[in-house]
Design an enzyme around this catalytic site. Structure first.
Site, PDB file in Angstrom:
ATOM      1  N   ILE A  10       0.739  -1.318  -0.332  1.00 29.08           N
ATOM      2  CA  ILE A  10       0.006   0.043   0.003  1.00 29.08           C
ATOM      3  C   ILE A  10       1.059   1.273  -0.154  1.00 29.08           C
ATOM      4  CG2 ILE A  10      -2.017   1.065   1.096  1.00 29.08           C
ATOM      5  CD1 ILE A  10      -2.692  -1.393   2.466  1.00 29.08           C
ATOM      6  N   PRO A  11       1.383   1.398  -1.228  1.00 25.21           N
ATOM      7  CA  PRO A  11       2.246   2.625  -1.323  1.00 25.21           C
ATOM      8  C   PRO A  11       1.553   4.036  -1.222  1.00 25.21           C
ATOM      9  CG  PRO A  11       2.354   1.677  -3.039  1.00 25.21           C
ATOM     10  CD  PRO A  11       1.553   0.584  -2.374  1.00 25.21           C
ATOM     11  N   HIS A  12       2.039   5.093  -0.455  1.00 26.51           N
ATOM     12  CA  HIS A  12       1.060   6.081  -0.535  1.00 26.51           C
ATOM     13  C   HIS A  12       2.168   7.514  -0.213  1.00 26.51           C
ATOM     14  CE1 HIS A  12       1.786   4.299   3.481  1.00 26.51           C
ATOM     15  NE2 HIS A  12       1.985   5.753   4.208  1.00 26.51           N
ATOM     16  N   ALA A  13       1.680   8.699  -0.688  1.00 31.71           N
ATOM     17  CA  ALA A  13       2.408   9.628  -0.619  1.00 31.71           C
ATOM     18  C   ALA A  13       1.311  11.104  -0.647  1.00 31.71           C
ATOM     19  CB  ALA A  13       3.289   9.791  -1.894  1.00 31.71           C
TER      20      ALA A  13
ATOM     21  N   LEU B 111      -2.279   4.980  -2.431  1.00 28.44           N
ATOM     22  CA  LEU B 111      -3.023   6.132  -2.132  1.00 28.44           C
ATOM     23  C   LEU B 111      -2.151   7.455  -2.472  1.00 28.44           C
ATOM     24  CD1 LEU B 111      -4.776   4.811   1.215  1.00 28.44           C
ATOM     25  CD2 LEU B 111      -5.651   5.309  -1.257  1.00 28.44           C
TER      26      LEU B 111
END
Length: 154
Positions: free
Chosen positions: A64-67, A102
């Site tokens: 779940i990579p997110h930034a 996300l």
């Protein structure tokens, strides 16, 4: 928060190539750039910066990579199913084949964390992971995620 509202079918890649972690994140950034009208390089830089703080591979083949991205006005998502699982430095050391990325506005705090928690809970469901791995189209994946994300009746 409804997953169907932050993830559009056109932001879903049901059969993406694998490769290295950086290649996968680059592909995520390209999809985000096309759908969110932001620069792919900016997205990739933000994702790599976040990964440097710790892997977003949460286990069971899921990442779940997110930034936070300047210029966004709402939390948005990208989903990819990799044809070849990719090493991602996950908590369980298993390669990743399901990516739910996300992206939040730079100033977002609560909404970003709520979306992250919602996606995390969703992707812990073993039956859903299996269904996502079997779905063949972006529309089918979107329907599974939107359906599973609905609050249960009391």
């Amino acid at each position: 928060m409804n997953i169907g509202d932050l993830l559009e079918p056109r932001a879903i890649a049901p059969r993406a190539g694998g490769g290295s972690k950086r290649q996968v994140l680059s592909a995520v950034a390209d999809i985000a750039a096309r759908n969110l009208r932001i620069r792919s390089e900016d997205v990739l830089d933000a994702l790599l910066e976040r990964e440097a703080a710790g892997s977003t591979g949460v286990g069971h083949g899921v990442a779940i990579p997110h930034a936070r991205i300047p210029g966004l006005t709402a939390v948005r998502g990208v989903f990819m199913r990799l044809e070849t699982p990719t090493p991602f430095e996950s908590l369980d050391d298993q390669p990743v084949d399901l990516i739910f990325a996300l992206f939040a506005p730079a100033e977002s705090r609560t909404e970003h964390l709520q979306a992250l928690a919602r996606v995390s809970r969703l992707m812990r469901q073993g039956d859903l992971r299996q269904q996502l791995r079997q779905a063949r189209t972006a529309e089918a994946i979107h329907a599974l995620l939107a359906r599973e994300a609905q609050p249960s009746a009391a």
